[in-house]
Design a protein around this motif. Structure first.
Motif, PDB file in Angstrom:
ATOM      1  N   UNK A 185      50.107  38.986  50.268  1.00 29.81           N
ATOM      2  CA  UNK A 185      51.148  39.684  51.030  1.00 29.81           C
ATOM      3  C   UNK A 185      50.530  40.954  51.584  1.00 29.81           C
ATOM      4  N   UNK A 186      50.683  41.219  52.873  1.00 32.47           N
ATOM      5  CA  UNK A 186      50.074  42.416  53.451  1.00 32.47           C
ATOM      6  C   UNK A 186      50.937  43.647  53.218  1.00 32.47           C
ATOM      7  N   UNK A 187      50.325  44.827  53.338  1.00 31.34           N
ATOM      8  CA  UNK A 187      51.085  46.072  53.240  1.00 31.34           C
ATOM      9  C   UNK A 187      52.144  46.123  54.337  1.00 31.34           C
ATOM     10  N   UNK A 188      51.790  45.603  55.517  1.00 31.01           N
ATOM     11  CA  UNK A 188      52.746  45.556  56.621  1.00 31.01           C
ATOM     12  C   UNK A 188      53.952  44.703  56.291  1.00 31.01           C
ATOM     13  N   UNK A 189      53.715  43.565  55.592  1.00 30.31           N
ATOM     14  CA  UNK A 189      54.825  42.710  55.162  1.00 30.31           C
ATOM     15  C   UNK A 189      55.789  43.477  54.270  1.00 30.31           C
ATOM     16  N   UNK A 193      45.166  58.164  48.318  1.00 30.87           N
ATOM     17  CA  UNK A 193      45.508  56.737  48.254  1.00 30.87           C
ATOM     18  C   UNK A 193      44.799  55.904  49.315  1.00 30.87           C
ATOM     19  N   UNK A 194      43.825  56.482  49.991  1.00 27.77           N
ATOM     20  CA  UNK A 194      43.085  55.753  51.029  1.00 27.77           C
ATOM     21  C   UNK A 194      42.423  54.495  50.465  1.00 27.77           C
ATOM     22  N   UNK A 195      41.945  54.578  49.239  1.00 24.06           N
ATOM     23  CA  UNK A 195      41.303  53.430  48.590  1.00 24.06           C
ATOM     24  C   UNK A 195      42.172  52.186  48.682  1.00 24.06           C
ATOM     25  N   UNK A 196      43.461  52.349  48.403  1.00 29.96           N
ATOM     26  CA  UNK A 196      44.354  51.202  48.311  1.00 29.96           C
ATOM     27  C   UNK A 196      44.910  50.787  49.673  1.00 29.96           C
ATOM     28  N   UNK A 197      44.978  51.736  50.593  1.00 31.50           N
ATOM     29  CA  UNK A 197      45.502  51.433  51.924  1.00 31.50           C
ATOM     30  C   UNK A 197      44.528  50.720  52.832  1.00 31.50           C
ATOM     31  N   UNK A 198      43.224  50.745  52.467  1.00 29.69           N
ATOM     32  CA  UNK A 198      42.205  50.131  53.330  1.00 29.69           C
ATOM     33  C   UNK A 198      41.246  49.227  52.550  1.00 29.69           C
ATOM     34  N   UNK A 224      51.569  56.128  52.467  1.00 30.32           N
ATOM     35  CA  UNK A 224      51.237  55.461  53.699  1.00 30.32           C
ATOM     36  C   UNK A 224      50.115  56.191  54.391  1.00 30.32           C
ATOM     37  N   UNK A 225      49.383  55.930  55.018  1.00 25.72           N
ATOM     38  CA  UNK A 225      48.207  56.049  55.845  1.00 25.72           C
ATOM     39  C   UNK A 225      47.418  54.785  55.464  1.00 25.72           C
ATOM     40  N   UNK A 226      47.803  53.662  56.094  1.00 27.94           N
ATOM     41  CA  UNK A 226      47.267  52.368  55.664  1.00 27.94           C
ATOM     42  C   UNK A 226      46.965  51.447  56.843  1.00 27.94           C
ATOM     43  N   UNK A 227      46.201  50.413  56.555  1.00 31.34           N
ATOM     44  CA  UNK A 227      46.006  49.309  57.483  1.00 31.34           C
ATOM     45  C   UNK A 227      47.059  48.262  57.133  1.00 31.34           C
ATOM     46  N   UNK A 228      48.022  47.987  58.027  1.00 30.79           N
ATOM     47  CA  UNK A 228      49.109  47.052  57.700  1.00 30.79           C
ATOM     48  C   UNK A 228      48.633  45.626  57.429  1.00 30.79           C
ATOM     49  N   UNK A 229      47.388  45.306  57.827  1.00 27.68           N
ATOM     50  CA  UNK A 229      46.859  43.954  57.604  1.00 27.68           C
ATOM     51  C   UNK A 229      46.148  43.810  56.256  1.00 27.68           C
ATOM     52  N   UNK A 230      45.987  44.914  55.543  1.00 20.82           N
ATOM     53  CA  UNK A 230      45.337  44.868  54.224  1.00 20.82           C
ATOM     54  C   UNK A 230      46.263  44.167  53.233  1.00 20.82           C
ATOM     55  N   UNK A 231      45.678  43.322  52.386  1.00 20.99           N
ATOM     56  CA  UNK A 231      46.468  42.622  51.380  1.00 20.99           C
ATOM     57  C   UNK A 231      46.926  43.602  50.301  1.00 20.99           C
ATOM     58  N   UNK A 232      48.240  43.619  50.073  1.00 17.31           N
ATOM     59  CA  UNK A 232      48.804  44.474  49.022  1.00 17.31           C
ATOM     60  C   UNK A 232      48.754  43.695  47.721  1.00 17.31           C
ATOM     61  N   UNK A 233      47.671  43.838  47.000  1.00 15.25           N
ATOM     62  CA  UNK A 233      47.451  43.035  45.802  1.00 15.25           C
ATOM     63  C   UNK A 233      48.215  43.631  44.626  1.00 15.25           C
ATOM     64  N   UNK A 234      49.450  43.168  44.445  1.00 12.52           N
ATOM     65  CA  UNK A 234      50.281  43.665  43.349  1.00 12.52           C
ATOM     66  C   UNK A 234      50.479  42.565  42.321  1.00 12.52           C
ATOM     67  N   UNK A 285      45.117  39.589  39.649  1.00 13.95           N
ATOM     68  CA  UNK A 285      45.743  39.948  40.922  1.00 13.95           C
ATOM     69  C   UNK A 285      46.462  38.771  41.552  1.00 13.95           C
ATOM     70  N   UNK A 286      46.937  38.966  42.766  1.00 21.16           N
ATOM     71  CA  UNK A 286      47.702  37.924  43.452  1.00 21.16           C
ATOM     72  C   UNK A 286      47.150  37.573  44.821  1.00 21.16           C
ATOM     73  N   UNK A 287      46.126  38.299  45.274  1.00 18.85           N
ATOM     74  CA  UNK A 287      45.679  38.167  46.666  1.00 18.85           C
ATOM     75  C   UNK A 287      45.054  36.822  46.998  1.00 18.85           C
ATOM     76  N   UNK A 288      44.496  36.121  46.009  1.00 16.91           N
ATOM     77  CA  UNK A 288      43.844  34.848  46.289  1.00 16.91           C
ATOM     78  C   UNK A 288      44.843  33.700  46.426  1.00 16.91           C
ATOM     79  N   UNK A 289      45.963  33.764  45.709  1.00 10.33           N
ATOM     80  CA  UNK A 289      46.914  32.639  45.717  1.00 10.33           C
ATOM     81  C   UNK A 289      48.242  32.964  46.389  1.00 10.33           C
TER      82      UNK A 289
END
Length: 341
Positions: free
Chosen positions: A244-248, A332-337, A196-206, A237-241
């Protein structure tokens, strides 16, 4: 088409064991560390070669990451060019080679734009001086940031792609770029993973690992049959269809363990609290330092005037833990932002 497992039923494992042959090797070596006889046998018989070898340690030594993630793919592609019947080379990269880009990212190959040989010479010169483990890790992060990437992992994976692009010949090449690979959706069985050290609005593309495998198989079938000698890139990835945000994810996790609490060794429920988010490494560092200092009992030790040796030991342990969390946050900043999709 039925799955192979359905076709063979009870004899599935027997069938697979006949098809699978483990061969020791080393992708860091120019000859892949394979004896000449075995290499010749492979070169005369294989049709598709898939490279999934990589070091995914985000805090890796720069020399190790360069050797595996950058030089490794070029070594394998050089071998592919000696194979008589090969119809496709498939390389599994990562969507985060696009580190730092924002918005919709096109599926195009990375054009060689760095002096990769210079990076390798730099590492070789430092290896001769026997640089420490930590200095080699710091070097990887420094070189990545100089060139516009945020981690040694994404930087060396990007250079691996560039090496492949510079070597294209008459063999069809597919580059798969999965996002954050998580546990399976279905095959061979459902699973779970956690963050964690993230932007909760960033899409968590898993994306589930079995879906990545399915995409690889589909790409092999399509481009292996076509035989067209070019590079095709697919971002998995899943972010286009299904964004889900990291905050979610953090909220869902909180709600789950609030309703289904874990128990400690005494059988008591473990209480959890809402996650705090930080937009700067400075704020995060201050927070984590304060929390770990409280938890460690360092302040109580100072107030109670404990022995200097005990206080020094507590202080050293406390600083070591703080350093660890701050380093992980930076890694992990790359993925959190990350704002690309």
């Amino acid at each position: 088409m039925k799955k192979v497992k359905e076709v063979h039923g009870e004899k599935y494992e027997e069938f697979m064991m006949k098809k699978l042959v483990a061969i020791p090797g080393n992708i860091c070596e120019s000859d892949l560390g394979i004896d000449p006889l075995t290499a010749n046998h492979i070169a005369n018989n294989v049709h598709v070669i898939v490279n999934s070898a990589a070091t995914t340690n985000f805090d890796e030594r720069y020399d190790v990451a360069l050797s595996v993630n950058t030089k490794g793919p070029s070594h394998l592609l050089s071998f592919v060019k000696t194979c008589k019947n090969v119809c496709l080379f498939l390389h599994i990269s990562t969507a985060y080679v696009n580190d730092g880009r924002v918005g919709k990212i096109e599926e195009t190959a990375l054009v060689p734009m760095l002096d990769i040989e210079n990076e390798m010479k730099l590492v070789s010169s430092l290896q001769e001086n026997q640089h420490s483990n930590q200095k080699m890790k710091q070097l990887g992060l420094q070189r990545a940031k100089i060139h516009g990437w945020k981690s040694c992992y994404t930087f060396t994976k990007a250079m691996g792609e560039m090496k492949i692009t510079s070597m294209i010949g008459d063999i069809p090449i597919v580059i798969l770029r999965p996002t954050i690979i998580e546990s399976t959706y279905k095959d061979p069985f459902p699973g779970q993973l956690p963050g964690l050290f993230v932007d909760p609005q960033v899409i968590a593309d898993v994306v589930p690992v079995d879906m990545v495998v399915n995409a690889a198989i589909a790409a092999m079938a399509k481009h292996g049959i076509s035989g067209i000698p070019n590079i095709n890139v697919y971002q998995i990835g899943s972010s286009m269809v299904n964004p889900v945000t990291l905050g979610n994810i953090v909220d869902y996790t909180y709600e789950h363990f609030k309703c289904n609490p874990l128990l400690d060794s005494k059988g008591d429920e473990i209480s959890i609290s809402k996650t705090k988010y930080f937009s700067s490494i400075g704020d995060f560092s201050h927070y984590i330092t304060t929390e770990i200092t409280k938890e460690s009992g360092l302040m109580e030790a100072l107030i109670n005037n404990v022995k200097p040796s005990l206080y020094t030991k507590l202080d050293r342990h406390c600083k070591k833990r703080v350093q660890f969390f701050i380093q992980m946050a930076k890694t992990y900043e790359t993925f959190g932002f990350f704002k690309g999709r």
